[in-house]
Design a protein around this motif. Structure first.
Motif, short mmCIF file in Angstrom:
data_model
loop_
_atom_site.label_atom_id
_atom_site.label_comp_id
_atom_site.label_asym_id
_atom_site.label_seq_id
_atom_site.Cartn_x
_atom_site.Cartn_y
_atom_site.Cartn_z
N UNK A 264 0.79 -1.00 0.03
CA UNK A 264 0.05 0.11 0.10
C UNK A 264 1.45 0.72 0.05
N UNK A 265 0.12 2.66 -0.48
CA UNK A 265 1.12 3.81 -0.27
C UNK A 265 1.59 4.23 0.52
N UNK A 266 2.62 4.41 1.08
CA UNK A 266 3.21 4.62 2.76
C UNK A 266 2.77 6.64 3.14
N UNK A 267 3.01 6.42 4.28
CA UNK A 267 2.44 8.35 5.01
C UNK A 267 3.15 8.61 3.93
N UNK A 268 3.03 10.01 3.94
CA UNK A 268 3.61 11.66 2.82
C UNK A 268 4.35 10.53 1.34
N UNK A 269 3.27 9.16 0.64
CA UNK A 269 4.03 8.96 -0.15
C UNK A 269 3.71 9.54 -1.45
N UNK A 270 2.58 10.24 -1.02
CA UNK A 270 2.25 11.46 -1.89
C UNK A 270 2.80 12.41 -1.97
N UNK A 271 3.42 13.45 -1.18
CA UNK A 271 4.41 14.41 -1.34
C UNK A 271 6.07 14.65 -1.62
N UNK A 272 6.07 15.50 -2.90
CA UNK A 272 6.74 15.30 -3.26
C UNK A 272 7.09 16.29 -2.59
#
Length: 131
Positions: free
Chosen positions: A12-20
């Motif tokens: 699954x996506x990790x915490x804050x993985x969406x943050x560039x």
């Protein structure tokens, strides 16, 4: 010799993985209370309902403007799906302003294209840019 079959896993996506990227220090972040009944994922846009975070709906009026402004993007999973007065989760971090996010990792559960576009446009108002 027989090799054992392999099992594949989807991570699954990790915490804050969406943050560039985000602003220096803590300028991009705030904390919020997630409302009971909500099961939110990291990277999910938020709006406020009675001062508490819920998933952004992106509902637009007849003029095409978003009805309830977006407050930011949740930084970590928050499962407040239990009901009751004590099910709210206080102190959950979220990105409130001045950041770049990975468009493909932002979570838009259950919204259509019109609503998604309205959420994206309102995130720009917060200086949260999708790449």
């Amino acid at each position: 010799m027989t090799l054992a079959s392999s099992t594949s896993f989807t991570e699954p996506n990790h915490m804050e993985e969406f943050l560039a990227s985000e602003g220096n220090g803590s300028i991009s972040r705030e904390v919020i209370t997630v409302a009971s009944g909500q099961n939110l994922k990291a990277g999910q846009p938020l709006q406020l309902s009675s001062g508490k975070a819920v998933a952004a709906t992106g509902t637009v009026n007849t003029a095409g403007a978003i009805v309830t402004p977006v407050a930011g993007i949740l930084a970590q999973d928050a499962d407040a799906s239990a009901s009751g007065a004590n099910a709210d989760i206080p102190g959950v971090p979220y990105i409130a302003r001045l950041a770049e996010v990975v468009d493909s990792l932002v979570v838009y559960n259950g919204v259509g294209t019109t609503q998604k576009n309205a959420i994206k446009a309102d995130l720009l108002r917060l200086l949260i840019v999708q790449r």
